[in-house]
Design a protein around this motif. Structure first.
Motif, PDB file in Angstrom:
ATOM      1  N   PHE A  31       0.863  -1.175   0.000  1.00  0.00           N
ATOM      2  CA  PHE A  31       0.000   0.000   0.000  1.00  0.00           C
ATOM      3  C   PHE A  31       0.900   1.225   0.000  1.00  0.00           C
ATOM      4  CE2 PHE A  31      -2.305  -3.443   2.120  1.00  0.00           C
ATOM      5  CZ  PHE A  31      -3.366  -3.568   1.230  1.00  0.00           C
TER       6      PHE A  31
ATOM      7  N   TYR B  28      -3.771  -9.723  10.105  1.00  0.00           N
ATOM      8  CA  TYR B  28      -4.928  -8.831  10.022  1.00  0.00           C
ATOM      9  C   TYR B  28      -6.112  -9.465   9.286  1.00  0.00           C
ATOM     10  CZ  TYR B  28      -7.835  -4.767   9.006  1.00  0.00           C
ATOM     11  OH  TYR B  28      -8.892  -3.906   8.901  1.00  0.00           O
TER      12      TYR B  28
ATOM     13  N   HIS C 185     -10.290  -8.077   9.178  1.00  0.00           N
ATOM     14  CA  HIS C 185     -10.715  -7.125   8.149  1.00  0.00           C
ATOM     15  C   HIS C 185     -12.243  -7.057   8.075  1.00  0.00           C
ATOM     16  CE1 HIS C 185     -11.373  -6.085   3.728  1.00  0.00           C
ATOM     17  NE2 HIS C 185     -11.006  -4.974   4.336  1.00  0.00           N
TER      18      HIS C 185
ATOM     19  N   GLY D 114     -14.143  -6.105   5.858  1.00  0.00           N
ATOM     20  CA  GLY D 114     -14.642  -6.500   4.536  1.00  0.00           C
ATOM     21  C   GLY D 114     -14.434  -7.974   4.233  1.00  0.00           C
TER      22      GLY D 114
ATOM     23  N   GLU E 175     -11.911 -10.655   0.403  1.00  0.00           N
ATOM     24  CA  GLU E 175     -11.671  -9.351  -0.251  1.00  0.00           C
ATOM     25  C   GLU E 175     -10.206  -8.948  -0.107  1.00  0.00           C
ATOM     26  OE1 GLU E 175     -13.519  -7.031  -1.998  1.00  0.00           O
ATOM     27  OE2 GLU E 175     -15.035  -8.593  -2.175  1.00  0.00           O
ATOM     28  N   LEU E 176      -9.678  -9.075   1.089  1.00  0.00           N
ATOM     29  CA  LEU E 176      -8.302  -8.662   1.348  1.00  0.00           C
ATOM     30  C   LEU E 176      -7.301  -9.570   0.628  1.00  0.00           C
ATOM     31  CD1 LEU E 176      -6.524  -6.636   2.737  1.00  0.00           C
ATOM     32  CD2 LEU E 176      -6.845  -7.850   4.894  1.00  0.00           C
TER      33      LEU E 176
ATOM     34  N   ARG F 271      -7.499 -10.665  -2.233  1.00  0.00           N
ATOM     35  CA  ARG F 271      -7.387 -10.278  -3.651  1.00  0.00           C
ATOM     36  C   ARG F 271      -6.074  -9.567  -3.928  1.00  0.00           C
ATOM     37  NH1 ARG F 271     -12.626  -6.824  -4.928  1.00  0.00           N
ATOM     38  NH2 ARG F 271     -11.692  -6.715  -6.993  1.00  0.00           N
ATOM     39  N   VAL F 272      -5.510  -8.911  -2.904  1.00  0.00           N
ATOM     40  CA  VAL F 272      -4.274  -8.159  -3.121  1.00  0.00           C
ATOM     41  C   VAL F 272      -3.045  -8.852  -2.512  1.00  0.00           C
ATOM     42  CG1 VAL F 272      -5.474  -5.967  -3.354  1.00  0.00           C
ATOM     43  CG2 VAL F 272      -4.682  -6.685  -1.093  1.00  0.00           C
TER      44      VAL F 272
ATOM     45  N   GLY G  47      -1.622  -3.485  -3.703  1.00  0.00           N
ATOM     46  CA  GLY G  47      -3.042  -3.259  -3.480  1.00  0.00           C
ATOM     47  C   GLY G  47      -3.435  -1.782  -3.444  1.00  0.00           C
TER      48      GLY G  47
ATOM     49  N   LEU H 103      -6.612  -0.683  -5.687  1.00  0.00           N
ATOM     50  CA  LEU H 103      -7.864  -1.276  -5.215  1.00  0.00           C
ATOM     51  C   LEU H 103      -8.249  -0.695  -3.856  1.00  0.00           C
ATOM     52  CD1 LEU H 103     -10.123  -3.269  -5.795  1.00  0.00           C
ATOM     53  CD2 LEU H 103      -8.720  -5.075  -4.798  1.00  0.00           C
ATOM     54  N   PHE H 104      -7.244  -0.501  -3.015  1.00  0.00           N
ATOM     55  CA  PHE H 104      -7.508   0.080  -1.696  1.00  0.00           C
ATOM     56  C   PHE H 104      -8.056   1.495  -1.837  1.00  0.00           C
ATOM     57  CE2 PHE H 104      -6.479   2.523   2.045  1.00  0.00           C
ATOM     58  CZ  PHE H 104      -6.977   1.719   3.043  1.00  0.00           C
TER      59      PHE H 104
ATOM     60  N   THR I 118     -11.654   1.567  -2.846  1.00  0.00           N
ATOM     61  CA  THR I 118     -12.658   1.007  -1.945  1.00  0.00           C
ATOM     62  C   THR I 118     -12.819   1.815  -0.654  1.00  0.00           C
ATOM     63  OG1 THR I 118     -10.964  -0.578  -1.206  1.00  0.00           O
ATOM     64  CG2 THR I 118     -12.604  -1.372  -2.774  1.00  0.00           C
TER      65      THR I 118
ATOM     66  N   TRP J 184     -10.332   6.403   2.907  1.00  0.00           N
ATOM     67  CA  TRP J 184     -10.391   7.097   4.210  1.00  0.00           C
ATOM     68  C   TRP J 184      -9.781   6.280   5.346  1.00  0.00           C
ATOM     69  CZ3 TRP J 184     -14.561   5.196   1.505  1.00  0.00           C
ATOM     70  CH2 TRP J 184     -15.196   4.083   2.047  1.00  0.00           C
TER      71      TRP J 184
ATOM     72  N   VAL K 126      -4.131   3.082   6.563  1.00  0.00           N
ATOM     73  CA  VAL K 126      -3.330   1.851   6.542  1.00  0.00           C
ATOM     74  C   VAL K 126      -2.014   2.035   7.305  1.00  0.00           C
ATOM     75  CG1 VAL K 126      -2.207   0.115   5.091  1.00  0.00           C
ATOM     76  CG2 VAL K 126      -4.275   1.238   4.306  1.00  0.00           C
TER      77      VAL K 126
ATOM     78  N   MET L  29      -2.901   1.642  10.917  1.00  0.00           N
ATOM     79  CA  MET L  29      -3.457   0.330  11.270  1.00  0.00           C
ATOM     80  C   MET L  29      -2.479  -0.832  11.119  1.00  0.00           C
ATOM     81  SD  MET L  29      -7.379   0.343   9.949  1.00  0.00           S
ATOM     82  CE  MET L  29      -7.578  -1.333  10.531  1.00  0.00           C
TER      83      MET L  29
HETATM   84  C1  HEM Z   1     -14.126  -2.448   4.840  1.00  0.00           C
HETATM   85  C2  HEM Z   1     -12.502  -4.469   0.786  1.00  0.00           C
HETATM   86  C3  HEM Z   1      -7.953  -3.660   2.219  1.00  0.00           C
HETATM   87  C4  HEM Z   1      -9.597  -1.932   6.405  1.00  0.00           C
HETATM   88  C5  HEM Z   1     -14.073  -3.068   3.623  1.00  0.00           C
HETATM   89  C6  HEM Z   1     -15.209  -3.426   2.825  1.00  0.00           C
HETATM   90  C7  HEM Z   1     -14.768  -3.993   1.689  1.00  0.00           C
HETATM   91  C8  HEM Z   1     -13.339  -4.003   1.756  1.00  0.00           C
HETATM   92  C9  HEM Z   1     -15.603  -4.527   0.540  1.00  0.00           C
HETATM   93  C10 HEM Z   1     -16.669  -3.145   3.196  1.00  0.00           C
HETATM   94  C11 HEM Z   1     -17.178  -4.144   4.172  1.00  0.00           C
HETATM   95  C12 HEM Z   1     -18.603  -3.867   4.551  1.00  0.00           C
HETATM   96  O1  HEM Z   1     -18.956  -2.690   4.748  1.00  0.00           O
HETATM   97  O2  HEM Z   1     -19.354  -4.830   4.658  1.00  0.00           O
HETATM   98  C13 HEM Z   1     -11.123  -4.376   0.789  1.00  0.00           C
HETATM   99  C14 HEM Z   1     -10.251  -4.709  -0.318  1.00  0.00           C
HETATM  100  C15 HEM Z   1      -8.978  -4.475   0.082  1.00  0.00           C
HETATM  101  C16 HEM Z   1      -9.045  -4.001   1.451  1.00  0.00           C
HETATM  102  C17 HEM Z   1     -10.692  -5.225  -1.677  1.00  0.00           C
HETATM  103  C18 HEM Z   1      -7.725  -4.630  -0.721  1.00  0.00           C
HETATM  104  C19 HEM Z   1      -7.109  -3.564  -1.177  1.00  0.00           C
HETATM  105  C20 HEM Z   1      -7.999  -3.152   3.490  1.00  0.00           C
HETATM  106  C21 HEM Z   1      -6.859  -2.802   4.302  1.00  0.00           C
HETATM  107  C22 HEM Z   1      -7.321  -2.300   5.471  1.00  0.00           C
HETATM  108  C23 HEM Z   1      -8.754  -2.340   5.417  1.00  0.00           C
HETATM  109  C24 HEM Z   1      -5.401  -2.957   3.898  1.00  0.00           C
HETATM  110  C25 HEM Z   1      -6.599  -1.779   6.664  1.00  0.00           C
HETATM  111  C26 HEM Z   1      -5.470  -2.263   7.101  1.00  0.00           C
HETATM  112  C27 HEM Z   1     -10.960  -1.856   6.323  1.00  0.00           C
HETATM  113  C28 HEM Z   1     -11.794  -1.191   7.287  1.00  0.00           C
HETATM  114  C29 HEM Z   1     -13.101  -1.324   6.821  1.00  0.00           C
HETATM  115  C30 HEM Z   1     -13.044  -2.095   5.591  1.00  0.00           C
HETATM  116  C31 HEM Z   1     -11.326  -0.457   8.534  1.00  0.00           C
HETATM  117  C32 HEM Z   1     -14.341  -0.712   7.445  1.00  0.00           C
HETATM  118  C33 HEM Z   1     -14.426   0.662   6.795  1.00  0.00           C
HETATM  119  C34 HEM Z   1     -15.645   1.435   7.075  1.00  0.00           C
HETATM  120  O3  HEM Z   1     -16.663   0.854   7.446  1.00  0.00           O
HETATM  121  O4  HEM Z   1     -15.576   2.673   6.891  1.00  0.00           O
HETATM  122  N1  HEM Z   1     -12.937  -3.443   2.951  1.00  0.00           N
HETATM  123  N2  HEM Z   1     -10.359  -3.948   1.830  1.00  0.00           N
HETATM  124  N3  HEM Z   1      -9.139  -2.888   4.207  1.00  0.00           N
HETATM  125  N4  HEM Z   1     -11.731  -2.397   5.324  1.00  0.00           N
HETATM  126 FE1  HEM Z   1     -11.053  -3.195   3.607  1.00  0.00          FE
END
Ligand code: HEM
Length: 86
Positions: free
Chosen positions: A26, A36, A40, A42, A46-47, A49-50, A55, A58-59, A62, A65, A68, A71
Motif C-alpha cells: 500500500f 490482520y 478485516h 470486509g 476481499e483482502l 485479492r491483493v 493493493g 484497489l484500496f 474502496t 479514508w 493503513v 493500522m
Molecule cells: C471495509 C474491501 C484492504 C480496512 C471493507 C469493505 C470492503 C473491503 C468490501 C466493506 C465491508 C462492509 O462494509 O461490509 C477491501 C479490499 C482491500 C481491502 C478489496 C484490498 C485492497 C484493506 C486494508 C485495510 C482495510 C489494507 C486496513 C489495514 C478496512 C476497514 C473497513 C473495511 C477499517 C471498514 C471501513 C468502514 O466501514 O468505513 N474493505 N479492503 N481494508 N476495510 Fe477493507
C-alpha cells in the motif's frame, strides 16, 4: 528501526500470496497482512485479492479514508523496489 526493513522487489512479493503468508503493498510499503486477515471488516476473501501484489489502487478505490499506515504499522516489512537487473 527503519534500518531493519527490507527492500522487496515484485518477484519476492508475489511469493507471499497465501492465507498463511500474505504480503501486500500500500503506497510503496510492503505489509505482512496475515495476522490482520481475520479482522478485516470486509472479510478475508476481499483482502486476499491483493495478497502477493500491489493493493494501492484497489484500496484507494474502496476505502481511501482508512489509515493503513496507522493500522498496519506493526506489520510493516519493508519497501517495494523495482526488480534488480541481472
Ligand atoms: C471495509 C474491501 C484492504 C480496512 C471493507 C469493505 C470492503 C473491503 C468490501 C466493506 C465491508 C462492509 O462494509 O461490509 C477491501 C479490499 C482491500 C481491502 C478489496 C484490498 C485492497 C484493506 C486494508 C485495510 C482495510 C489494507 C486496513 C489495514 C478496512 C476497514 C473497513 C473495511 C477499517 C471498514 C471501513 C468502514 O466501514 O468505513 N474493505 N479492503 N481494508 N476495510 Fe477493507
Amino acid at each position: 528501526g527503519v534500518e531493519s526493513l527490507m527492500r522487496i522487489p515484485p518477484s519476492v512479493l508475489k511469493k507471499h500470496n497465501t492465507r498463511e503468508d500474505a504480503w501486500s503493498v500500500f503506497n510503496g510499503k510492503v505489509y505482512n497482512i496475515t495476522a490482520y486477515l481475520p479482522f478485516h471488516p470486509g472479510g478475508e476473501k476481499e483482502l486476499m485479492r491483493v495478497a502477493g501484489r500491489d493493493g494501492s489502487k484497489l484500496f484507494a478505490s474502496t476505502h481511501a479514508w482508512v489509515n493503513v499506515d496507522f493500522m498496519l504499522d506493526t506489520c510493516l516489512v519493508g519497501f517495494l523496489v523495482s526488480e534488480p537487473s541481472l
